[in-house]
Design an enzyme around this catalytic site. Structure first.
Site, PDB file in Angstrom:
ATOM      1  N   ASN A   9       0.857  -1.255  -0.047  1.00 42.36           N
ATOM      2  CA  ASN A   9      -0.076  -0.012   0.006  1.00 42.36           C
ATOM      3  C   ASN A   9       0.940   1.167  -0.018  1.00 42.36           C
ATOM      4  O   ASN A   9       1.544   1.436   0.990  1.00 42.36           O
ATOM      5  CB  ASN A   9      -0.812  -0.052   1.201  1.00 42.36           C
ATOM      6  CG  ASN A   9      -1.483   1.257   1.367  1.00 42.36           C
ATOM      7  OD1 ASN A   9      -1.791   2.070   0.414  1.00 42.36           O
ATOM      8  ND2 ASN A   9      -2.456   1.438   2.635  1.00 42.36           N
ATOM      9  N   LYS A  11       0.004   4.219  -0.354  1.00 42.36           N
ATOM     10  CA  LYS A  11      -0.464   5.454   0.396  1.00 42.36           C
ATOM     11  C   LYS A  11      -0.217   6.650  -0.484  1.00 42.36           C
ATOM     12  O   LYS A  11      -0.270   6.613  -1.760  1.00 42.36           O
ATOM     13  CB  LYS A  11      -0.074   5.575   1.673  1.00 42.36           C
ATOM     14  CG  LYS A  11      -0.194   4.296   2.573  1.00 42.36           C
ATOM     15  CD  LYS A  11       0.112   4.479   4.254  1.00 42.36           C
ATOM     16  CE  LYS A  11      -0.155   3.001   4.683  1.00 42.36           C
ATOM     17  NZ  LYS A  11      -0.132   3.136   6.140  1.00 42.36           N
ATOM     18  N   HIS A  96      -9.548   0.996   5.059  1.00 40.87           N
ATOM     19  CA  HIS A  96      -8.160   1.200   5.794  1.00 40.87           C
ATOM     20  C   HIS A  96      -8.453   2.225   6.890  1.00 40.87           C
ATOM     21  O   HIS A  96      -8.980   3.377   6.709  1.00 40.87           O
ATOM     22  CB  HIS A  96      -7.060   2.054   4.634  1.00 40.87           C
ATOM     23  CG  HIS A  96      -5.702   1.886   5.336  1.00 40.87           C
ATOM     24  ND1 HIS A  96      -5.268   2.910   6.254  1.00 40.87           N
ATOM     25  CD2 HIS A  96      -4.681   1.015   4.933  1.00 40.87           C
ATOM     26  CE1 HIS A  96      -4.033   2.579   6.485  1.00 40.87           C
ATOM     27  NE2 HIS A  96      -3.847   1.343   5.833  1.00 40.87           N
ATOM     28  N   GLU A  98      -6.625   4.815   7.965  1.00 41.81           N
ATOM     29  CA  GLU A  98      -6.456   6.107   7.616  1.00 41.81           C
ATOM     30  C   GLU A  98      -7.669   6.494   6.926  1.00 41.81           C
ATOM     31  O   GLU A  98      -8.045   7.730   7.181  1.00 41.81           O
ATOM     32  CB  GLU A  98      -5.230   6.355   6.908  1.00 41.81           C
ATOM     33  CG  GLU A  98      -3.927   5.820   7.676  1.00 41.81           C
ATOM     34  CD  GLU A  98      -2.895   5.353   6.930  1.00 41.81           C
ATOM     35  OE1 GLU A  98      -2.538   5.553   5.823  1.00 41.81           O
ATOM     36  OE2 GLU A  98      -1.871   4.880   7.353  1.00 41.81           O
ATOM     37  N   GLU A 166      -5.496  -4.902  10.831  1.00 36.36           N
ATOM     38  CA  GLU A 166      -4.280  -3.970  10.773  1.00 36.36           C
ATOM     39  C   GLU A 166      -4.527  -2.923  12.177  1.00 36.36           C
ATOM     40  O   GLU A 166      -5.494  -1.901  12.238  1.00 36.36           O
ATOM     41  CB  GLU A 166      -4.228  -2.902   9.665  1.00 36.36           C
ATOM     42  CG  GLU A 166      -4.003  -3.528   8.439  1.00 36.36           C
ATOM     43  CD  GLU A 166      -3.429  -2.686   7.345  1.00 36.36           C
ATOM     44  OE1 GLU A 166      -2.293  -2.791   7.011  1.00 36.36           O
ATOM     45  OE2 GLU A 166      -4.110  -1.437   7.089  1.00 36.36           O
ATOM     46  N   GLY A 172       2.609   2.071  10.740  1.00 34.46           N
ATOM     47  CA  GLY A 172       3.424   3.129  10.499  1.00 34.46           C
ATOM     48  C   GLY A 172       4.263   3.858  11.857  1.00 34.46           C
ATOM     49  O   GLY A 172       4.819   4.887  11.904  1.00 34.46           O
ATOM     50  N   SER A 212       3.624  -2.219  10.402  1.00 39.22           N
ATOM     51  CA  SER A 212       5.006  -2.374  10.388  1.00 39.22           C
ATOM     52  C   SER A 212       5.557  -3.686  10.109  1.00 39.22           C
ATOM     53  O   SER A 212       6.427  -4.080  10.890  1.00 39.22           O
ATOM     54  CB  SER A 212       5.408  -1.961  11.879  1.00 39.22           C
ATOM     55  OG  SER A 212       4.886  -0.521  12.297  1.00 39.22           O
TER      56      SER A 212
END
Ligand code: PGA
Length: 251
Positions: A9, A11, A96, A98, A166, A172, A212
């Protein structure tokens, strides 16, 4: 035996030219040695078509990072599933964290997007995951259950769906869930899917871990019985690291 799936991904990183360069490098580094698992990359919308041309004919699939739930219309800034298909995508990431955290996605909008993507013939990676506060207050299983149930509401066939677990606190941050922590939630998801859809669909559903993942921890995570690959953010921006993770999944 479920075939593992590793998706990068990207991003909001890389221009069109940078995306082409990364895809070219990835093909060179991966060589022919990744046939043991499914591999995808998810560049930004603007780079999809150009990146798709680089990986065309290879086993790398083109994946989008989101899609809207209408085909066309007055939805400024959105991109529809049928547009992604026309741009060469075979799959799309939906829900996701985010998107949920920064752009107001809810289980309801996630569900609408999943249904539209499936009806257009795209495969779907449905992301779920708890925040640190939710984990610390002991509601991880409840949060994951409602994300899975509501994300899949009204969907009777899950054969084109991959679930990505996730944990938000691991994305991240450099903090990875331990393989035991991840396995516990993956098993919870598979058990819930068995309740909702029966043992057979639950047995073939692939559940990726994301948060991660790096070359140094990939092999251990992927060795867990219910972890069927990874959704890779930061490490997918480096061709050598991503290739190492793909190889860990192919072993
Ligand atoms: P990360 O991101 O690998 O950079 O933690 C994972 C993801 O958000 O899919």
């Amino acid at each position: 035996m479920r075939r593992k799936i590793v998706v990068g991904n990207w991003k909001m990183n890389n221009t069109i030219a940078e995306s082409e360069a990364l895809a070219t490098e990835l093909l060179a580094v991966l060589g022919e040695n990744f046939s043991g698992c499914d591999v995808g990359i998810a560049p930004t919308y603007v780079a999809l078509e150009a990146t798709g041309r680089i990986v065309e004919g290879s086993d790398i699939q083109l994946v989008a990072q989101n899609c809207h739930y209408e085909n066309d219309g007055a939805f400024t800034g959105e991109v529809s599933a049928r547009m992604l298909l026309a741009a060469g995508c075979s799959a799309v990431i939906i829900g996701h964290s985010e998107r949920r955290q920064y752009f107001g996605e809810t289980n309801v909008t996630v569900n609408l997007r999943v249904k539209k993507a499936l009806s257009e013939g795209l495969n779907v990676i449905l992301c779920v995951g708890e925040t640190l506060a939710e984990r610390e207050s002991g509601v991880t299983d409840a949060v994951i259950s409602s994300q899975v149930r509501e994300g899949l509401a009204g969907i009777s066939d899950i054969s084109s769906i991959v679930v990505a677990y996730e944990p938000v606190w691991a994305i991240g941050t450099g903090k990875t869930a331990s393989s035991a922590q991840a396995e516990e939630v993956h098993l919870h998801i598979r058990t819930l899917i068995a309740e909702l859809y029966g043992d057979k669909p639950a047995g073939v559903l692939r559940i990726q871990y994301g948060g991660s993942v790096k070359p140094s921890n990939a092999a251990e995570l992927f060795s867990m019985p219910n972890i069927d690959g990874g959704l890779i953010g930061g490490a997918s921006l480096n061709a050598t690291d991503f290739a190492a993770i793909v190889k860990a999944a192919s072993a």
